[in-house]
Scaffold this active site. Structure first.
Site, short mmCIF file in Angstrom:
data_model
loop_
_atom_site.label_atom_id
_atom_site.label_comp_id
_atom_site.label_asym_id
_atom_site.label_seq_id
_atom_site.Cartn_x
_atom_site.Cartn_y
_atom_site.Cartn_z
N HIS A 62 0.82 -1.21 0.00
CA HIS A 62 0.00 0.00 0.00
C HIS A 62 0.85 1.26 0.00
O HIS A 62 1.94 1.29 0.56
CB HIS A 62 -0.87 0.05 1.26
N LYS A 71 5.65 5.76 7.85
CA LYS A 71 5.09 4.86 8.86
C LYS A 71 6.20 4.35 9.78
O LYS A 71 7.25 3.94 9.32
CB LYS A 71 4.44 3.65 8.20
N TYR A 131 1.26 1.14 14.31
CA TYR A 131 2.10 2.01 13.50
C TYR A 131 1.59 3.44 13.52
O TYR A 131 0.41 3.70 13.50
CB TYR A 131 2.31 1.48 12.09
N ASP A 168 -6.56 -6.01 -1.72
CA ASP A 168 -5.17 -6.34 -2.04
C ASP A 168 -5.06 -7.24 -3.26
O ASP A 168 -4.03 -7.26 -3.93
CB ASP A 168 -4.47 -6.96 -0.84
#
Length: 181
Positions: A62, A71, A131, A168
């Site tokens: 992603h 991140k 995260y 996905d």
């Protein structure tokens, strides 16, 4: 805190200093001052995310083409293999990937900066990931690169097929993807 640049030097493995004894352990999982000094610029995190996944779930690859997110990833239960793919067209490492194991046991963190696609596969029965991101989720800008793009050639530590979300499964090849300049 120890910082180790990976094969793509902008992606950083962060190992906290852990203090432990018979009672348990303590570590500072994040310090704004220390983090900014270690990566050499000011980062403002705006959102914390928490995901839980079962074995062989693969999330990614992603990224957001606008409102790109850096991140800071860590695992608080289980183990994952975490991957960053450089999708900055002007970068000497464009199209290359790095990966590392993050687990509740090793307490390592991975800094995946803006301009990278990110994904992971769960190696343990269950994994919970935390995260921090430095921009908000913007679904209209989200893009997905196929986890199995042969041109990237990620060596996922998988046995059999991964468990993918419907989203996905729509990932496209890097060669056809909208990327950063």
């Amino acid at each position: 805190m120890k910082i180790t640049p990976l094969a793509i030097p902008d992606v950083l493995l962060i190992q906290p200093e852990i203090v432990g004894d018979e009672r348990g352990f303590f570590f500072e999982s994040y310090s704004q001052r220390q983090f900014d000094a270690l990566i050499g610029r000011r980062i403002s995190f705006v959102q914390d995310n928490h995901s839980r996944s079962v074995k062989n779930v693969l999330r990614g690859l992603h990224y957001q083409i606008r409102q790109s997110q850096g991140k800071l990833v860590r695992v608080v239960q289980g183990e994952i293999f975490d991957v960053a793919v450089d999708i900055r067209k002007s970068s000497p490492t464009f199209g290359q990937w790095v990966g590392t194991r993050l687990s509740a046991q090793n307490r390592h963190q991975l800094w995946v900066p803006e301009g990278f696609a990110h994904g992971f596969v769960v190696l343990s029965d269950v994994a919970e990931c935390l995260y921090k991101v430095n921009d908000y989720y913007a679904p209209e800008h989200e893009r997905i690169i196929a986890w199995d793009d042969a041109d990237i050639g990620i060596d996922w530590p998988l046995r059999g097929e991964p468990v993918l979300s419907a989203k996905d499964k729509t990932g496209i090849r890097l060669a056809d993807a909208e990327v950063f300049a």
